[in-house]
Design a protein around this motif. Structure first.
Motif, mmCIF file in Angstrom:
data_model
loop_
_atom_site.group_PDB
_atom_site.id
_atom_site.type_symbol
_atom_site.label_atom_id
_atom_site.label_comp_id
_atom_site.label_asym_id
_atom_site.label_seq_id
_atom_site.Cartn_x
_atom_site.Cartn_y
_atom_site.Cartn_z
ATOM 1 N N CYS A 3 0.832 -1.193 0.000
ATOM 2 C CA CYS A 3 0.000 0.000 0.000
ATOM 3 C C CYS A 3 0.875 1.255 0.000
ATOM 4 C CB CYS A 3 -0.885 -0.028 1.234
ATOM 5 S SG CYS A 3 -1.891 1.446 1.428
ATOM 6 N N CYS A 6 -0.361 3.811 3.528
ATOM 7 C CA CYS A 6 0.140 3.569 4.893
ATOM 8 C C CYS A 6 1.529 2.933 4.878
ATOM 9 C CB CYS A 6 -0.838 2.696 5.667
ATOM 10 S SG CYS A 6 -0.984 1.003 5.033
ATOM 11 N N CYS A 37 -6.215 -2.542 0.641
ATOM 12 C CA CYS A 37 -5.170 -2.645 1.661
ATOM 13 C C CYS A 37 -5.751 -3.300 2.908
ATOM 14 C CB CYS A 37 -4.622 -1.261 1.995
ATOM 15 S SG CYS A 37 -3.453 -1.304 3.366
ATOM 16 N N ASN A 39 -4.494 -3.246 5.772
ATOM 17 C CA ASN A 39 -4.149 -2.459 6.951
ATOM 18 C C ASN A 39 -5.022 -1.212 7.095
ATOM 19 O OD1 ASN A 39 -2.548 -1.811 9.267
ATOM 20 N ND2 ASN A 39 -1.455 -0.320 8.010
ATOM 21 N N CYS A 40 -5.087 -0.371 6.047
ATOM 22 C CA CYS A 40 -5.816 0.895 6.175
ATOM 23 C C CYS A 40 -7.101 0.934 5.355
ATOM 24 C CB CYS A 40 -4.915 2.067 5.783
ATOM 25 S SG CYS A 40 -4.538 2.181 4.022
HETATM 26 ZN ZN LIG Z 1 -2.689 0.848 3.511
#
Ligand SMILES: [Zn+2]
Length: 79
Positions: A3, A6, A37, A39-40
């Motif tokens: 990504c 982030c 993504c 994560n984010c």
């Molecule tokens: Zn991300």
């Protein structure tokens, strides 16, 4: 793919909702294929897909519709 927002998460294939706004009209397209993504939650839409979305947006705008919610049908998408 890593990504770029982030810089931590890895993206995975999934679907997202895309909102386009143009000339006072709003278009929402659901089930758009994207790399998400983990994560984010940032969604990366391929060039082919975004081109298809823009084309659809323009056609809908020409027909005088101001708010449109539809599902992505993948026509014109090479992926
Ligand atoms: Zn991300």
């Amino acid at each position: 793919m890593k990504c770029t927002i982030c810089k931590n998460g890895d993206t995975r294939k999934g679907v997202t909702s895309i909102t386009l706004q143009r000339d006072g009209a709003t278009f929402v397209v659901r089930d758009v294929p994207a790399d998400i993504c983990q994560n984010c939650g940032e969604a990366y839409v391929s060039q082919n897909v975004s081109r298809t979305l823009l084309k659809r947006c323009e056609l809908t705008l020409k027909s005088g519709v101001l708010v449109n919610i539809s599902e992505y049908d993948g026509s014109g998408d090479a992926n």
